[in-house]
Write a protein that holds these residues in place. Structure first.
Motif, PDB file in Angstrom:
ATOM      1  N   LYS A  91     -12.608   5.828   3.523  1.00 45.84           N
ATOM      2  CA  LYS A  91     -11.344   6.217   2.922  1.00 45.84           C
ATOM      3  C   LYS A  91     -11.586   6.707   1.504  1.00 45.84           C
ATOM      4  O   LYS A  91     -12.336   6.088   0.752  1.00 45.84           O
ATOM      5  CB  LYS A  91     -10.386   5.020   2.905  1.00 45.84           C
ATOM      6  CG  LYS A  91      -8.959   5.419   2.594  1.00 45.84           C
ATOM      7  CD  LYS A  91      -8.041   4.230   2.614  1.00 45.84           C
ATOM      8  CE  LYS A  91      -8.218   3.510   1.303  1.00 45.84           C
ATOM      9  NZ  LYS A  91      -7.346   2.451   0.969  1.00 45.84           N
ATOM     10  N   GLU A 103      -9.644   8.103  -2.009  1.00 39.22           N
ATOM     11  CA  GLU A 103      -8.381   8.307  -2.730  1.00 39.22           C
ATOM     12  C   GLU A 103      -8.592   9.331  -3.837  1.00 39.22           C
ATOM     13  O   GLU A 103      -9.507   9.184  -4.645  1.00 39.22           O
ATOM     14  CB  GLU A 103      -7.883   6.988  -3.332  1.00 39.22           C
ATOM     15  CG  GLU A 103      -7.582   5.934  -2.281  1.00 39.22           C
ATOM     16  CD  GLU A 103      -6.984   4.652  -2.860  1.00 39.22           C
ATOM     17  OE1 GLU A 103      -6.484   3.841  -2.064  1.00 39.22           O
ATOM     18  OE2 GLU A 103      -7.022   4.471  -4.099  1.00 39.22           O
ATOM     19  N   ALA A 132      -4.794  12.660   6.401  1.00 40.15           N
ATOM     20  CA  ALA A 132      -4.623  12.943   4.963  1.00 40.15           C
ATOM     21  C   ALA A 132      -3.156  12.761   4.609  1.00 40.15           C
ATOM     22  O   ALA A 132      -2.297  13.476   5.108  1.00 40.15           O
ATOM     23  CB  ALA A 132      -5.078  14.361   4.653  1.00 40.15           C
ATOM     24  N   THR A 133      -2.882  11.780   3.775  1.00 41.76           N
ATOM     25  CA  THR A 133      -1.507  11.490   3.367  1.00 41.76           C
ATOM     26  C   THR A 133      -1.348  11.856   1.903  1.00 41.76           C
ATOM     27  O   THR A 133      -2.086  11.362   1.053  1.00 41.76           O
ATOM     28  CB  THR A 133      -1.206   9.989   3.570  1.00 41.76           C
ATOM     29  OG1 THR A 133      -1.379   9.689   4.960  1.00 41.76           O
ATOM     30  CG2 THR A 133       0.212   9.655   3.146  1.00 41.76           C
ATOM     31  N   MET A 134      -0.394  12.748   1.658  1.00 44.18           N
ATOM     32  CA  MET A 134      -0.199  13.244   0.295  1.00 44.18           C
ATOM     33  C   MET A 134       1.148  12.783  -0.238  1.00 44.18           C
ATOM     34  O   MET A 134       2.140  12.809   0.473  1.00 44.18           O
ATOM     35  CB  MET A 134      -0.283  14.771   0.314  1.00 44.18           C
ATOM     36  CG  MET A 134      -0.110  15.415  -1.034  1.00 44.18           C
ATOM     37  SD  MET A 134       1.573  15.991  -1.226  1.00 44.18           S
ATOM     38  CE  MET A 134       1.581  16.720  -2.814  1.00 44.18           C
ATOM     39  N   ASN A 135       1.139  12.309  -1.471  1.00 42.51           N
ATOM     40  CA  ASN A 135       2.373  11.890  -2.129  1.00 42.51           C
ATOM     41  C   ASN A 135       2.446  12.501  -3.499  1.00 42.51           C
ATOM     42  O   ASN A 135       1.438  12.768  -4.119  1.00 42.51           O
ATOM     43  CB  ASN A 135       2.399  10.371  -2.262  1.00 42.51           C
ATOM     44  CG  ASN A 135       3.351   9.759  -1.275  1.00 42.51           C
ATOM     45  OD1 ASN A 135       4.537  10.004  -1.325  1.00 42.51           O
ATOM     46  ND2 ASN A 135       2.817   8.962  -0.361  1.00 42.51           N
ATOM     47  N   LEU A 164      -3.608  11.961  -2.969  1.00 40.69           N
ATOM     48  CA  LEU A 164      -4.013  12.254  -1.605  1.00 40.69           C
ATOM     49  C   LEU A 164      -4.945  11.145  -1.127  1.00 40.69           C
ATOM     50  O   LEU A 164      -5.871  10.761  -1.833  1.00 40.69           O
ATOM     51  CB  LEU A 164      -4.751  13.613  -1.610  1.00 40.69           C
ATOM     52  CG  LEU A 164      -5.205  14.176  -0.285  1.00 40.69           C
ATOM     53  CD1 LEU A 164      -4.002  14.487   0.603  1.00 40.69           C
ATOM     54  CD2 LEU A 164      -6.013  15.448  -0.524  1.00 40.69           C
ATOM     55  N   ARG A 182      -5.750   6.280  10.598  1.00 40.91           N
ATOM     56  CA  ARG A 182      -4.420   6.456  10.036  1.00 40.91           C
ATOM     57  C   ARG A 182      -4.310   5.756   8.675  1.00 40.91           C
ATOM     58  O   ARG A 182      -4.773   4.627   8.510  1.00 40.91           O
ATOM     59  CB  ARG A 182      -3.394   5.842  10.994  1.00 40.91           C
ATOM     60  CG  ARG A 182      -1.988   6.162  10.588  1.00 40.91           C
ATOM     61  CD  ARG A 182      -0.996   5.579  11.557  1.00 40.91           C
ATOM     62  NE  ARG A 182       0.303   6.190  11.308  1.00 40.91           N
ATOM     63  CZ  ARG A 182       1.458   5.560  11.454  1.00 40.91           C
ATOM     64  NH1 ARG A 182       1.484   4.325  11.896  1.00 40.91           N
ATOM     65  NH2 ARG A 182       2.585   6.176  11.202  1.00 40.91           N
ATOM     66  N   VAL A 183      -3.707   6.428   7.733  1.00 45.17           N
ATOM     67  CA  VAL A 183      -3.512   5.838   6.407  1.00 45.17           C
ATOM     68  C   VAL A 183      -2.344   4.857   6.493  1.00 45.17           C
ATOM     69  O   VAL A 183      -1.251   5.228   6.922  1.00 45.17           O
ATOM     70  CB  VAL A 183      -3.212   6.931   5.361  1.00 45.17           C
ATOM     71  CG1 VAL A 183      -2.878   6.313   4.013  1.00 45.17           C
ATOM     72  CG2 VAL A 183      -4.395   7.893   5.251  1.00 45.17           C
ATOM     73  N   LEU A 184      -2.587   3.633   6.094  1.00 42.21           N
ATOM     74  CA  LEU A 184      -1.523   2.633   6.183  1.00 42.21           C
ATOM     75  C   LEU A 184      -0.762   2.518   4.869  1.00 42.21           C
ATOM     76  O   LEU A 184       0.416   2.802   4.792  1.00 42.21           O
ATOM     77  CB  LEU A 184      -2.101   1.284   6.595  1.00 42.21           C
ATOM     78  CG  LEU A 184      -2.719   1.254   7.999  1.00 42.21           C
ATOM     79  CD1 LEU A 184      -3.450  -0.052   8.234  1.00 42.21           C
ATOM     80  CD2 LEU A 184      -1.648   1.467   9.062  1.00 42.21           C
ATOM     81  N   TYR A 185      -1.480   2.116   3.839  1.00 42.24           N
ATOM     82  CA  TYR A 185      -0.834   1.986   2.532  1.00 42.24           C
ATOM     83  C   TYR A 185      -0.749   3.378   1.910  1.00 42.24           C
ATOM     84  O   TYR A 185      -1.767   4.035   1.731  1.00 42.24           O
ATOM     85  CB  TYR A 185      -1.626   1.019   1.652  1.00 42.24           C
ATOM     86  CG  TYR A 185      -0.901   0.646   0.385  1.00 42.24           C
ATOM     87  CD1 TYR A 185       0.108  -0.311   0.416  1.00 42.24           C
ATOM     88  CD2 TYR A 185      -1.198   1.259  -0.821  1.00 42.24           C
ATOM     89  CE1 TYR A 185       0.798  -0.647  -0.739  1.00 42.24           C
ATOM     90  CE2 TYR A 185      -0.518   0.927  -1.975  1.00 42.24           C
ATOM     91  CZ  TYR A 185       0.483  -0.028  -1.926  1.00 42.24           C
ATOM     92  OH  TYR A 185       1.169  -0.350  -3.070  1.00 42.24           O
ATOM     93  N   PRO A 186       0.479   3.837   1.612  1.00 43.44           N
ATOM     94  CA  PRO A 186       0.634   5.263   1.311  1.00 43.44           C
ATOM     95  C   PRO A 186       0.302   5.680  -0.107  1.00 43.44           C
ATOM     96  O   PRO A 186       0.348   6.851  -0.419  1.00 43.44           O
ATOM     97  CB  PRO A 186       2.121   5.489   1.591  1.00 43.44           C
ATOM     98  CG  PRO A 186       2.753   4.175   1.276  1.00 43.44           C
ATOM     99  CD  PRO A 186       1.749   3.121   1.617  1.00 43.44           C
ATOM    100  N   TYR A 187       0.020   4.718  -0.981  1.00 46.71           N
ATOM    101  CA  TYR A 187      -0.240   5.078  -2.372  1.00 46.71           C
ATOM    102  C   TYR A 187      -1.683   4.771  -2.755  1.00 46.71           C
ATOM    103  O   TYR A 187      -2.350   3.946  -2.131  1.00 46.71           O
ATOM    104  CB  TYR A 187       0.701   4.316  -3.307  1.00 46.71           C
ATOM    105  CG  TYR A 187       2.168   4.619  -3.079  1.00 46.71           C
ATOM    106  CD1 TYR A 187       2.684   5.880  -3.334  1.00 46.71           C
ATOM    107  CD2 TYR A 187       3.031   3.629  -2.602  1.00 46.71           C
ATOM    108  CE1 TYR A 187       4.027   6.160  -3.125  1.00 46.71           C
ATOM    109  CE2 TYR A 187       4.378   3.897  -2.387  1.00 46.71           C
ATOM    110  CZ  TYR A 187       4.871   5.170  -2.653  1.00 46.71           C
ATOM    111  OH  TYR A 187       6.197   5.431  -2.452  1.00 46.71           O
TER     112      TYR A 187
END
Lengths: 388, 202, 293
Positions: free
Chosen positions: B3, B5, B35-38, B54, B60-65
């Motif tokens: 993972k 960040e 890839a989870t982008m906030n 990002l 799967r990304v669990l914790y989004p931050y």
């Protein structure tokens, strides 16, 4: 219930990198929504913006109304005009919509309202997340009624569940809420939009009987009345007052009993068909963590750590928050030591778990005010405490 | 599970959000990653310090931050000052040479710098600075493939400027390759030197 | 095929009224029924297609109109008849939509919707029955109550300035504005006919007697006395400047057709704009004409 394939004009087939707000708009378009009446409010505005950009090329109406009261009213009008309709909002706007949500329940109007929840009360935290409107979704308008509420945990589910929301609303002639939150609404992830021929869309239950004999509230065999639209010669009447099957007001307790029982029982009586939950490792679990939306993803992290620590633990995710899966909770309550329920509010849905489980097991609430998701450590601590 | 960040930072108008969007889209759609982008939105997203985040993972990304970024890209001093402290001890720090004056590099942080804004101006417009930076980022971090990044551009940059954006990306990418090479040589020359600033992470 | 109703009653309006809901709830001497008669008359004279005409009402005494007309008819929430009608109209553009409601509903609780629908030149006909008070709830003060008039929530007389509805409607963008009283039935009919024949936002105010509450509280006598007042004080000035048509308590009533102008309605403006901007990419929306299938 008649299923057809989605109208390809509204389906943006392919793999996309979208945020939850955009995915809700795409879900609506794929489900055949061609009317959007909205009012901008953070953090839901992107849905309206996206719909406004797409709809002229699909064929339909986007109208930015003067406020959320008007948005909701316009949706109900649009459904009587024959369209599928949706809107999106957040806390303060949700509050303003409540009166006409009641009208939609009373008139039995299929429509979809997405609430991208933010921290409240009042203006609260416009740009930060929350799950504080869960009870308002169920009880926010006055009087007795039932609605359906779905809780997506990702942009992909924002797309999928918005289609499901439309399908449920058409099946049961009821408003359906997509209860997401700022975190999912503003989170970009991969969203797969299938080809139109792979998307099932529930067609409106159109009245097809003789012109002029349409009764807007006469139940069909399945308990759900047919819908007609304006301008087709039926010259029907409908009202927010307690009414008979002709839609005529009847102001007495007997009629109220028939009327209200119907709008409640059409949902409660079909709860088993409507409810969707996702369970993992609940068989033989001592602890079951219940959650919904973004919190269910955060909770899994804590659950993984708990497993490493040797705790027999499973998860139950509410995809439908309303109607609440009380039967399943009741069953599990007899087997588990405790339920642990994190949510980004001061303990709302956890009350339903308490109610359903009676005194069969411990119910541990892990409240969290708006603004941020849980620290997984807090959930883990609650799990460890609960297992003692 | 691997993972990573990543945090992109700068000031409003530099295309910081776009950096994360392009990289996220490249990873999610073309490199087969999660890839989870906030992004920070609202008044705090306009002007002054601006950040997007990002999270890249095989699962799967669990914790989004972001909890502690592995990679920090800083295109303004203010953003650097604000976000540098949370960079992990083995992290990668990427800065715009002309816009950020870094403190001394701590721990095993690898720092790379590029005059991305100046390069963009040489290409005709400073709006391409974020693409120069992304090219550089792609070369030095080895997180995302060049092909995926280029495939991700249509739809996220204006069609009529697609070529110019690719040009900017390539310029940054080449500079990144050179920077890597320099780092490798430096590492080979004095492998034990504690002050070896630039070292490949993997 | 229309369903055949019981044939005995020879009410001339039975094709337009829901005879199964008559008698209505309005008081003797109330003016709402007369406005409904004018409406029915206008529909007949215009030979409107009754299948393509809808009435939307809000809440209040006039809000009950939707329940009595034998058209597609919608009795909605307080103040929200106009946005409801907006959705209805936009979803089915070939249907003519009439909003029939009271002054409190349209300009009090629903005032914001009134001005915005006028601003958009939404293709709606709004018939506003103005009886100067909230009658359904017992005669409370309204945004239209003249200064000094007595109301149940202004028991010492009203000291708030009132809306002059034609002025409000015109200022907000209405493209057809008229005002009449319950005495001017033929004029009301004619205005409704004109409004039904045009596209855009039309606003017709009809001042009517509320005998049971407004008249009684203010000791103005019965319905006949109020009609006498209209007769004595009404002056027809077509094209009057709407800034000059305020109503003082038992004062002069300037009536007439004040505004009539051409301007593309909302849907026409939308279709024109998107066609210009998007060209062939634009999916033209709705049927533009009121033609029959």
């Amino acid at each position: 219930m008649k299923k057809v394939k989605a109208d390809p004009k509204g389906v943006l087939t392919g793999a996309h990198y979208l945020d939850g707000d955009y995915a809700i708009a795409e879900g609506g378009l794929a489900a055949g929504c061609r009317f959007f009446g909205g009012y901008p409010i953070t953090p839901s505005t992107e849905t309206a913006e996206h719909f406004a950009g797409r709809i002229p090329k699909v064929g339909g109406i986007f109208i930015q109304m003067e406020d959320e009261l008007a948005s909701m009213a316009s949706l109900i009008g649009a459904v009587w005009g024959g369209q599928k309709a949706m809107t999106v909002t957040s806390g303060p706007g949700f509050s303003l919509m409540m009166e006409n949500i009641g009208l939609a329940c009373m008139m039995e109007i299929p429509l979809v309202i997405a609430n991208v929840q933010r921290g409240g009360p009042s203006t609260g935290l416009p740009t930060l997340t929350g799950q504080q409107d869960m009870m308002q979704a169920k009880w926010g308008s006055h009087g007795d009624y039932e609605i359906i509420a779905l809780c997506p945990d990702s942009p992909q589910e924002c797309f999928d569940l918005t289609i499901d929301a439309f399908n449920l609303s058409e099946t049961y002639r009821v408003p359906v809420f997509v209860m997401t939150d700022e975190c999912v609404g503003h989170m970009h992830e991969k969203v797969i939009i299938p080809p139109a021929e792979e998307i099932d869309v529930v067609e409106r239950k159109w009245y097809t009987g003789p012109v002029g004999e349409y009764l807007p509230y006469k139940n069909d065999k399945d308990g759900i009345p047919f819908l007609a639209r304006v301008g087709e010669g039926h010259r029907f009447h409908t009202t927010g007052l307690t009414h008979d099957e002709r839609g005529y007001p009847v102001i007495n307790a007997e009629c109220q009993k028939v009327n209200v029982t119907h709008i409640i029982e059409k949902i409660r009586g079909n709860a088993d068909k409507i409810i969707r939950i996702e369970e993992n490792d609940t068989e033989g679990a001592e602890i079951v963590v219940i959650s919904y939306g973004i919190t269910s993803r955060v909770a899994v992290r804590a659950v993984q750590q708990a497993k490493k620590a040797g705790i027999k633990i499973g998860t139950l995710r509410l995809i439908t928050a309303w109607p609440f899966p009380e039967k399943r909770i009741k069953q599990l309550a007899k087997k588990v030591k405790a339920f642990v329920f994190p949510e980004i509010n001061y303990g709302q849905m956890v009350r339903e778990v308490e109610r359903a489980s009676g005194n069969s097991c411990k119910v541990v609430s892990v409240p969290h005010c708006g603004g941020w998701v849980h620290d997984p450590q807090d959930i883990l601590d609650a799990i460890k405490e609960a297992v003692k | 599970m691997k993972k990573t960040e990543i945090r992109f930072t700068g000031f409003g108008g530099q295309g910081i959000i776009r950096c994360a969007l392009i990289t996220g889209k490249a990873l999610a759609l073309f490199d087969n990653k999660h890839a989870t982008m906030n992004q920070a939105i609202g008044p705090e997203a306009r002007g002054s310090a601006c950040a997007s985040q990002l999270i890249v993972s095989d699962e799967r990304v669990l914790y989004p931050y972001i909890t502690s970024p592995d990679i920090l890209v800083s295109m303004s001093q203010e953003a650097y000052d604000k976000y540098e402290p949370e960079l992990g001890n083995k992290g990668i720090l990427i800065i715009d040479t002309d816009l950020v004056k870094p403190k001394s590099v701590r721990g095993k942080v690898n720092m790379y710098s590029i005059p991305s804004t100046r390069f963009a101006e040489e290409l005709g417009n400073r709006v391409f600075a974020n693409l120069v930076m992304l090219g550089f980022f792609t070369a030095v971090t080895n997180t995302v493939s060049t092909e995926a990044m280029k495939k991700a551009l249509p739809g996220l940059v204006p069609d009529r400027f697609l070529d110019r954006n690719i040009e900017a990306f390539d310029k940054g990418y080449k500079h990144g390759q050179k920077a890597l090479l320099k780092t490798k040589k430096a590492a080979a020359k004095k492998p034990a030197a504690p002050k070896a600033k630039q070292k490949l992470k993997k | 095929m229309k369903k055949v109703e019981k044939r005995e009653p020879k009410n001339p309006m039975e094709n337009i009224l829901r005879m199964d809901r008559i008698p209505h709830i309005w008081c003797a001497g109330c003016g709402i029924g007369t406005v409904v008669t004018s409406f029915a008359e206008a529909i007949k004279k215009n030979k409107e297609d009754l299948d393509k005409l809808a009435v939307v009402s809000g809440i209040g005494c006039t809000g009950r109109v939707a329940g009595y007309v034998k058209l597609d008819s919608f009795h909605t929430t307080h103040g929200r008849a106009i946005p409801f009608a907006t959705g209805l109209k936009l979803a089915k553009p070939d249907t003519k939509v009439v909003v029939f409601s009271g002054d409190g509903d349209l300009s009090g609780i629903g005032g914001n919707h009134l001005i915005h629908a006028a601003r958009r030149n939404m293709d709606l006909l709004v018939i506003c029955v103005n009886n100067f008070n909230y009658a359904m709830t017992g005669g409370q003060v309204a945004s239209t109550t003249p200064l000094t008039a007595n109301a149940s929530t202004a028991p010492y007389g009203n000291y708030e300035y009132a809306f002059s509805l034609p002025y409000l409607a015109e200022a907000a963008g209405a493209t057809y504005v008229a005002r009449w009283t319950a005495l001017h039935l033929r004029r009301v009919t004619k205005s409704i006919q004109e409004a039904l024949n045009r596209k855009g936002f039309s606003f017709i105010e009809v001042i009517t007697p509320c005998v049971t509450l407004y008249a009684r509280r203010n000791r103005l006598g019965d319905g006949l006395n109020l009609l006498k007042y209209y007769y004595e004080q009404a002056e027809i000035i077509h094209g009057a400047d709407t800034r000059t048509v305020d109503i003082d308590y038992q004062g002069k009533l300037i009536v007439g057709k004040f505004v009539e102008k051409d301007k593309p309605d909302y849907l026409t403006a939308m279709n024109n704009h998107f066609t210009n901007v998007l060209g062939d990419d634009y999916q033209l929306y709705g049927r533009i004409n009121h033609e029959k299938d």
